[in-house]
Design a protein around this motif. Structure first.
Motif, short mmCIF file in Angstrom:
data_model
loop_
_atom_site.label_atom_id
_atom_site.label_comp_id
_atom_site.label_asym_id
_atom_site.label_seq_id
_atom_site.Cartn_x
_atom_site.Cartn_y
_atom_site.Cartn_z
N TRP A 200 0.82 -1.23 0.00
CA TRP A 200 0.00 0.00 0.00
C TRP A 200 0.85 1.27 0.00
O TRP A 200 0.34 2.34 -0.33
CB TRP A 200 -0.94 0.00 1.21
CG TRP A 200 -0.22 -0.18 2.53
CD1 TRP A 200 0.05 -1.35 3.18
CD2 TRP A 200 0.36 0.85 3.33
NE1 TRP A 200 0.75 -1.11 4.33
CE2 TRP A 200 0.95 0.23 4.45
CE3 TRP A 200 0.42 2.24 3.22
CZ2 TRP A 200 1.61 0.95 5.45
CZ3 TRP A 200 1.08 2.95 4.22
CH2 TRP A 200 1.66 2.32 5.31
N ARG B 245 -9.43 7.91 4.07
CA ARG B 245 -10.17 6.99 3.21
C ARG B 245 -10.71 7.68 1.95
O ARG B 245 -11.31 8.74 2.03
CB ARG B 245 -11.34 6.40 4.01
CG ARG B 245 -12.02 5.20 3.36
CD ARG B 245 -13.31 4.82 4.11
NE ARG B 245 -13.11 4.67 5.54
CZ ARG B 245 -12.72 3.54 6.13
NH1 ARG B 245 -12.49 2.46 5.40
NH2 ARG B 245 -12.56 3.48 7.44
N PRO B 254 -8.31 -3.53 -1.25
CA PRO B 254 -7.58 -4.45 -0.37
C PRO B 254 -6.32 -3.79 0.20
O PRO B 254 -5.92 -4.08 1.33
CB PRO B 254 -7.19 -5.61 -1.29
CG PRO B 254 -7.93 -5.43 -2.55
CD PRO B 254 -8.44 -4.04 -2.62
N PHE B 256 -6.04 -0.73 1.10
CA PHE B 256 -6.45 0.10 2.24
C PHE B 256 -6.67 -0.78 3.47
O PHE B 256 -6.27 -0.43 4.58
CB PHE B 256 -7.72 0.90 1.92
CG PHE B 256 -8.07 1.90 2.99
CD1 PHE B 256 -7.48 3.17 2.99
CD2 PHE B 256 -8.95 1.58 4.02
CE1 PHE B 256 -7.77 4.09 3.99
CE2 PHE B 256 -9.24 2.51 5.02
CZ PHE B 256 -8.66 3.76 5.00
N GLU B 257 -7.29 -1.94 3.24
CA GLU B 257 -7.55 -2.84 4.38
C GLU B 257 -6.25 -3.29 5.02
O GLU B 257 -6.13 -3.34 6.25
CB GLU B 257 -8.39 -4.04 3.93
CG GLU B 257 -9.85 -3.64 3.69
CD GLU B 257 -10.58 -4.65 2.80
OE1 GLU B 257 -10.21 -5.84 2.82
OE2 GLU B 257 -11.52 -4.22 2.10
N GLN B 258 -5.26 -3.60 4.17
CA GLN B 258 -3.98 -4.02 4.74
C GLN B 258 -3.30 -2.86 5.45
O GLN B 258 -2.74 -3.01 6.53
CB GLN B 258 -3.05 -4.57 3.65
CG GLN B 258 -1.97 -5.44 4.28
CD GLN B 258 -0.64 -5.41 3.53
OE1 GLN B 258 -0.54 -4.89 2.42
NE2 GLN B 258 0.36 -5.98 4.16
N GLU B 260 -4.74 -0.36 6.85
CA GLU B 260 -5.47 -0.12 8.09
C GLU B 260 -4.98 -1.04 9.21
O GLU B 260 -4.83 -0.62 10.36
CB GLU B 260 -6.96 -0.37 7.82
CG GLU B 260 -7.86 0.59 8.51
CD GLU B 260 -9.32 0.36 8.17
OE1 GLU B 260 -9.65 -0.30 7.15
OE2 GLU B 260 -10.15 0.85 8.93
N ARG B 261 -4.69 -2.30 8.85
CA ARG B 261 -4.16 -3.23 9.85
C ARG B 261 -2.79 -2.75 10.33
O ARG B 261 -2.49 -2.77 11.53
CB ARG B 261 -4.08 -4.65 9.28
CG ARG B 261 -5.43 -5.35 9.19
CD ARG B 261 -5.27 -6.86 8.96
NE ARG B 261 -4.66 -7.18 7.67
CZ ARG B 261 -5.33 -7.23 6.50
NH1 ARG B 261 -6.62 -6.97 6.46
NH2 ARG B 261 -4.70 -7.53 5.38
N SER B 264 -3.16 0.33 12.62
CA SER B 264 -3.73 0.12 13.96
C SER B 264 -2.63 -0.11 15.01
O SER B 264 -2.86 0.06 16.20
CB SER B 264 -4.71 -1.05 13.93
OG SER B 264 -4.00 -2.25 13.69
#
Lengths: 208, 477
Positions: A200, B245, B254, B256-258, B260-261, B264
């Protein structure tokens, strides 16, 4: 880059805290897309008198216009010298004017980094040591960067610390981009690993 | 071992150790502007070096451009057009994304880097501009550099550095009504001096920081450099994620989801140790205004100009005396009711939507005092257009403010424009340095609401005495 090993010169005192890079060179003095010829704009707001916004001669009160300190090659400052804007023009202007070293009780971080990249030595010393150098007036100060030692006119010595990487770069006059490019393989390997672990964080051609 | 937020980002960017102290550190994004970016790209060109990863380099124009409506490449800056044209030519030659003058995404570097999602949490971002620390608000490391380091990062994707010490500043309690992020940071600097952060990386923490919206967090982080910090940063939270976002260059789907993890985990461990800790009780913070020529020369709106005789340190005392002479002030004089000649709302510190809303809340139905020149420069085209859709431009114009195009503007004589010698100006910017806004101009820093209140009063005033509709702080819409 011009190597710096030893230097002997007169020190001009500007013992005021928070001398910012806007004072060292105002933005209006940065007139060309170039690193050269900036000495004339050094401390322009202090060094010259103005009629409105136009220069109308030298300000006799300013230390670098004093006949004794006009040829100073060392500058003394208070706390947080070179704070403010990141403009490397401040260092280029000092170097172009003939300053080889700045001694102050602390420095703005970006200014200090910029000094080492341009053969200008930045020495951080306790304020009482800076005061002591100022008190000797026009007596020369000897700087030995190999030994990290200053010697005053009366023979007093003062030791100082410089970050080893900066010292190395100054003494050897190294091109530090070439130095980093010696590790190009390490950078490539890092990027390859990082693309896997943080996909990312890496932009692709289609996104730009 | 317990780690700080800064450790977690920094450590994963270390490419290798170079000697006992220095490291080669990977940099994820580089942002350039026409003042220093043009010089760096020209120097690389002359040395025959290539830009290692143009995908990760972006550029805009903000330092030299003027902000007059209908502007073009020509500005009042002597030789300015050459910077603009060189930036454009070198950016095109190298293949880096330039947000040019007429681009709808154009604006001040640090604003658009966030707005466009170019900087996101966890990144290391460098720019040859000292206010790159602004981006720490996103939970990224914003790293201000000079031109030589800029050439280095363009050519190698890395910077050579010693890991800085670490400072945590905790803001306890809650901000009073009308007290903003600008007041938090100027109060902090006044309390611990402009050298107070000692080159350390600074994390802002505490309930008052967590309660801030993103615009206010950018303001707080923006002036970390005025506190002599390496950078300032805030742990990313739900407020940050909501902001990031969907932004154009932010990770999508996907990715972004990674991300985000990963994000965190970006907060200091409970038992992480800092080299230095400062604490501020927010109930001590008033709307704050500077009286001198360093951001440390500041008091609450009900305060008075201090006496240089009371400074413990002689270099500080000399600086105070010089500041008073320059500012035309006497010890003991109250700041409130001091007449002003100019008012400026703009800059990477305070030119975002909530800043403009806060000022508009005071300006609505009021007029700028006779004899005061008042100028507003929105920070980006996105801010400007959003404000115009809300009718904020009408409020400013009806009050007698000039409504300009985005750019650094009167923060520092950018675009070749300044106030007149010895004019007294209240400004939402970050530096009250001598001559910063023009030769011999006297600058007082304050929040946008305080600038608006002073503009309509013709003198420095307490914004809390004006009915208003929003603040750069937790009350903002």
């Amino acid at each position: 880059m011009k190597p710096f090993t030893q230097h002997s010169g007169i020190a001009a005192a500007l013992l005021v805290d928070n001398i910012d890079t806007d004072q060292i060179i105002p933005s209006r003095e940065m007139k060309r897309v170039s690193k050269l010829g900036l000495g004339e704009g050094l401390f322009a707001g202090w060094r010259y008198v103005y009629d409105g916004a136009e220069r109308a001669g030298e300000n006799a009160e300013f230390v670098l216009n004093d006949p004794v300190f006009r040829n100073a090659t060392i500058l003394l400052g208070g706390a947080n010298f070179g704070c403010g804007s990141s403009r490397e023009h401040a260092v280029w202007a000092l170097a172009d004017f003939g300053i080889r070293a700045v001694i102050a009780s602390s420095f703005g971080r970006i200014f200090r980094n910029n000094c080492a990249r341009n053969g200008l030595l930045a020495v951080e010393l306790a304020a009482e040591h800076v005061d002591r150098i100022a008190a000797q007036g026009a007596e020369p100060v000897d700087i030995d960067l190999e030994a990290c030692r200053l010697t005053l006119g009366d023979g007093t010595t003062i030791d100082f610390d410089v970050p080893p990487a900066d010292r190395d770069m100054l003494i050897r006059g190294l091109d530090y981009i070439d130095f980093a490019l010696r590790y190009a393989d390490d950078i490539d390997a890092f990027v390859t690993r990082d693309r896997r672990s943080r996909p990312w964080a890496h932009l692709r051609a289609s996104e730009s | 071992m317990a780690r700080t937020l800064f450790d977690k980002i920094w450590d994963r960017h270390v490419v290798r150790q170079l000697d006992d102290q220095s490291l080669l550190v990977y940099v994820d994004r580089v942002f350039l502007h026409e003042r220093t970016g043009s010089v760096a790209l020209t120097a690389l060109e002359e040395e025959g070096r290539r830009v290692r990863n143009p995908q990760h380099v972006f550029a805009t124009m903000d330092h030299i451009l003027d902000t007059f409506p209908g502007r073009g490449d020509r500005t009042l800056v002597p030789g300015g057009e050459a910077f603009v044209k060189t930036m454009r030519r070198t950016a095109n030659d190298v293949g880096i994304r330039l947000f040019d003058i007429h681009d709808g995404r154009h604006g001040i570097t640090h604003l658009i880097s966030a707005e466009q999602g170019i900087t996101v949490p966890g990144l290391v971002v460098a720019c040859p501009d000292s206010h790159t620390c602004t981006l720490g608000a996103l939970g990224a490391i914003g790293w201000g550099i000079g031109t030589s380091d800029c050439e280095h990062v363009l050519a190698t994707e890395t910077l050579r550095a010693v890991k800085p010490g670490q400072l945590r500043v905790t803001f306890d309690g809650a901000l009073g009504p009308g007290v903003t992020a600008k007041d938090m940071i100027v109060h902090l600097i006044a309390r611990y001096t402009a050298a107070g952060a000692r080159g350390f990386a600074m994390e802002y923490a505490g309930p008052a920081v967590e309660a801030l919206d993103m615009d206010a967090r950018f303001t707080l982080c923006n002036m970390a450099v005025e506190f002599s910090a390496f950078t300032g940063l805030i742990a990313p939270d739900a407020t940050t994620l909501e902001y990031v976002r969907g932004r154009p260059y932010a990770p999508q789907g996907p990715d972004f989801e990674q991300a985000e993890r990963n994000w965190s985990e970006l907060r200091s461990d409970d038992d992480a140790e800092f080299d230095l800790e400062y604490r501020i009780d927010c109930s001590d913070i008033q709307p704050t205004v500077t009286w001198g020529t360093s951001p440390e020369h500041a008091v609450g709106i009900d305060g008075r100009v201090p006496d240089p005789e009371t400074a413990g340190d002689h270099d500080a005392g000399r600086a105070m005396q010089l500041a008073l002479d320059y500012m035309g002030l006497e010890p003991g004089q109250p700041l409130k009711t001091l007449p002003i000649d100019g008012a400026f709302i703009g800059s990477c510190t305070n030119a975002r939507l909530s800043d403009l809303r806060a000022a508009a809340g005071i300006l609505r139905g009021r007029r700028v005092a006779r004899g005061v020149r008042a100028i507003c420069t929105p920070g980006s085209q996105v801010v400007k257009q959003t404000a115009e859709a809300e009718g904020i431009d009408e409020v400013f114009l009806a009050a007698g403010f000039e409504w300009r195009e985005p750019g650094c503007s009167l923060c520092f004589n950018a675009g070749g424009e300044g106030f007149a010698p010895e004019e007294r100006v209240i400004s939402s910017t970050n530096r009250n340095f001598r001559g910063r806004q023009g030769p011999r101009v006297r600058t007082h820093l304050a929040s946008p609401a305080m600038v608006a209140a002073a503009a309509v009063s013709g003198a420095i005033a307490d914004s809390r005495e004006f009915a208003e509709t929003g603040t750069n702080g937790q009350d903002a819409a």
